[in-house]
Design a protein around this motif. Structure first.
Motif, short mmCIF file in Angstrom:
data_model
loop_
_atom_site.label_atom_id
_atom_site.label_comp_id
_atom_site.label_asym_id
_atom_site.label_seq_id
_atom_site.Cartn_x
_atom_site.Cartn_y
_atom_site.Cartn_z
N MET A 158 -21.06 39.19 5.10
CA MET A 158 -21.74 38.05 3.96
C MET A 158 -23.23 37.95 5.58
O MET A 158 -23.43 37.83 7.04
N CYS A 159 -24.69 37.99 5.21
CA CYS A 159 -25.25 38.06 5.22
C CYS A 159 -26.44 37.00 4.95
O CYS A 159 -26.57 37.43 4.00
N HIS A 160 -26.65 36.01 6.58
CA HIS A 160 -27.10 34.81 5.80
C HIS A 160 -29.12 35.42 6.48
O HIS A 160 -29.15 35.81 7.25
N PHE A 161 -29.88 35.25 5.16
CA PHE A 161 -31.48 35.08 5.50
C PHE A 161 -32.28 33.86 4.80
O PHE A 161 -31.06 33.04 3.86
N GLY A 162 -33.11 34.15 4.73
CA GLY A 162 -34.33 32.55 4.15
C GLY A 162 -35.41 33.54 2.97
O GLY A 162 -35.62 34.62 3.29
N ASP A 163 -35.54 32.50 2.78
CA ASP A 163 -36.35 33.28 1.37
C ASP A 163 -37.61 34.19 1.98
O ASP A 163 -38.73 35.12 1.82
N GLY A 164 -38.31 33.93 2.97
CA GLY A 164 -39.23 34.83 4.47
C GLY A 164 -38.97 35.99 4.80
O GLY A 164 -39.45 36.65 4.63
N ALA A 165 -37.75 35.93 4.60
CA ALA A 165 -37.36 37.71 5.11
C ALA A 165 -37.06 38.67 3.78
O ALA A 165 -37.07 39.60 4.41
N ASN A 192 -35.52 27.99 0.68
CA ASN A 192 -34.87 26.68 1.14
C ASN A 192 -36.83 26.78 0.52
O ASN A 192 -37.13 25.15 1.25
N GLN A 193 -37.26 26.64 -0.58
CA GLN A 193 -38.88 26.76 -0.82
C GLN A 193 -39.68 27.18 0.56
O GLN A 193 -41.23 27.31 0.00
N TYR A 194 -39.55 27.18 1.51
CA TYR A 194 -40.45 27.50 2.68
C TYR A 194 -40.33 28.38 3.00
O TYR A 194 -38.88 27.88 4.54
N ALA A 195 -40.69 29.92 3.47
CA ALA A 195 -40.76 30.11 5.51
C ALA A 195 -41.76 29.39 6.51
O ALA A 195 -43.63 30.39 6.24
N ILE A 196 -41.75 28.44 6.92
CA ILE A 196 -41.95 27.77 7.57
C ILE A 196 -43.00 27.11 6.94
O ILE A 196 -43.26 26.30 6.11
N SER A 197 -44.56 27.30 6.64
CA SER A 197 -45.86 26.02 6.21
C SER A 197 -45.82 27.27 4.96
O SER A 197 -46.20 26.60 4.35
N VAL A 198 -45.01 28.21 4.64
CA VAL A 198 -45.69 29.58 3.42
C VAL A 198 -44.11 29.39 2.48
O VAL A 198 -43.17 28.71 2.33
N GLY A 199 -44.70 28.62 1.09
CA GLY A 199 -44.14 27.89 0.14
C GLY A 199 -43.58 29.50 -0.81
O GLY A 199 -44.41 30.92 -0.83
#
Length: 377
Positions: A158-165, A192-199
């Motif tokens: 199982m590989c977790h990552f954010g939308d920015g990835a 989670n809707q934001y890659a730091i500050s990028v929507g």
């Protein structure tokens, strides 16, 4: 399996619970024991309280920069419950809830205090070390799943990552190889809707992240990441697909057992890290719209309706969690790791440069003592 509903501005999601914690019409609650249902709640509460304490510890100068997870507890805890104990987890840096399900000790806090030992113990729980570089763990997860396939093992990765990835080349490479070599991997995107500050809307022109899986030859699914029952159901189906030797792969791909991409739609209720100011890029009204779907409150309502929780048991769970986290912090702050340990793991055989740095630090400590480590030499 479930029905579909929506979060703010997010239609066509797999959901089991509405925002009040009631089971949606037509939805099916996963087949979990009462003990497992309550345990997931306990672990979500643990993750939230650990988060709150860690943010305070940073403000007090007792740990370094920390990435809060508030709002993402359901996705992390429930997806881990759908795995076997010896399935591997590869995560980014915000999935403290997933680590907690496997059993978290004070050693985890050591990493945030600046000691690499906090990463070293994770392998005993079938967890890869955390990744600060965005998306770099995706090809590693594919490689681990490929190794499992070649060895004839039954393990899923199982590989977790954010939308920015998903904007990184590692995302494309990892998923492309996973599809070509048909590996038992589950790519779990914590959107989670934001890659730091990028929507999210500036991250990709694709209508969804899940649909990107089609380009790699396997299935993508969207789920309400703030609904633990929906996350469990979707992840369980992906695990079965990854582990099923009789699943039908695309022609020419090889042995069966297919990868999947899960887009868990959620909201980061807090800051990106403890040095971030989210008010600079989002409105408080937006936060409050999403807060109505707080995963802990929704799930607690569901458990109360089932008679599995009441005021007394909720208070007892919170009290126990507070004691556990306090004990972890005390033990971590009493630890005295050796600074020389930082040279032990970067390479199997230290390079000349690493050896030079190790000798320099040893000489510095011998001449000035460990007080030298706190001064600018």
């Amino acid at each position: 399996m479930t029905t579909t509903g929506s979060l703010p501005g997010e239609p066509d999601l797999v959901q089991v619970l509405d925002e009040n914690g009631s089971v949606l019409d037509g939805a099916t609650v996963p087949d979990l024991s009462e003990e497992a249902l309550v345990e997931m709640y306990e672990q979500m509460v643990f993750a939230r309280h650990l988060d709150e304490r860690a943010v305070t510890l940073h403000r007090q100068g007792r740990i370094g920069t920390y990435p809060p997870l508030a709002g993402q507890e359901a996705a992390q805890v429930a997806s881990t419950h759908a795995l076997a104990d010896d399935d591997w987890i590869s995560y980014q840096y915000r999935e403290h809830g997933a680590v907690g399900v496997r059993g978290m000790s004070y050693k985890y806090l050591l990493y945030w205090m600046g000691y690499e030992e906090g990463n070293g113990h994770l392998a005993d729980e079938y967890i890869f070390p955390m990744n600060i570089s965005i998306g770099s763990q995706l090809p590693h997860a594919t490689g681990m799943a490929w190794a499992s396939k070649l060895n004839g093992d039954d393990n899923v990765v199982m590989c977790h990552f954010g939308d920015g990835a998903t904007s990184e080349g590692d995302f494309h490479e990892g998923l492309n190889f996973a599809g070509v070599y048909n590996v038992p991997a589950i790519f779990f995107c914590n959107n989670n809707q934001y890659a730091i500050s990028v929507g999210r809307e500036n991250q990709t022109a694709s209508a969804t992240i899940a649909q990107k899986a089609e380009a790699y030859g396997f299935e993508g699914m969207r789920v309400d990441g703030m609904d633990p029952l929906a996350v469990y159901a979707v992840t369980e189906a992906a695990v079965e697909k990854a582990r099923d030797p009789d699943a039908e792969p695309p022609e020419g791909v090889g042995r069966a057992g297919r990868p999947s991409l899960i887009e868990a739609v959620m909201y980061r209720l807090g800051a990106h890290t403890t040095v971030d100011d989210p008010d600079a890029y989002r409105e408080q009204a937006e936060v409050e719209r999403w807060r109505a779907f707080d995963p802990i409150e929704r799930y607690e309502s569901f458990l109360r309706d089932r008679g599995l929780l009441d005021d007394e048991s909720v208070d007892e769970i919170h009290s126990t969690v507070e004691d556990e986290v306090a004990a972890m912090i005390d033990e971590a702050e009493q630890a005295d790791p050796d600074p020389m340990a930082m040279f032990e793991r970067p390479y199997e055989t230290p390079t000349p440069r690493v050896q030079e740095q190790k000798e320099y630090l040893a000489d510095l400590r011998e001449r000035h003592g460990d007080d030298a480590l706190t001064r600018d030499e």
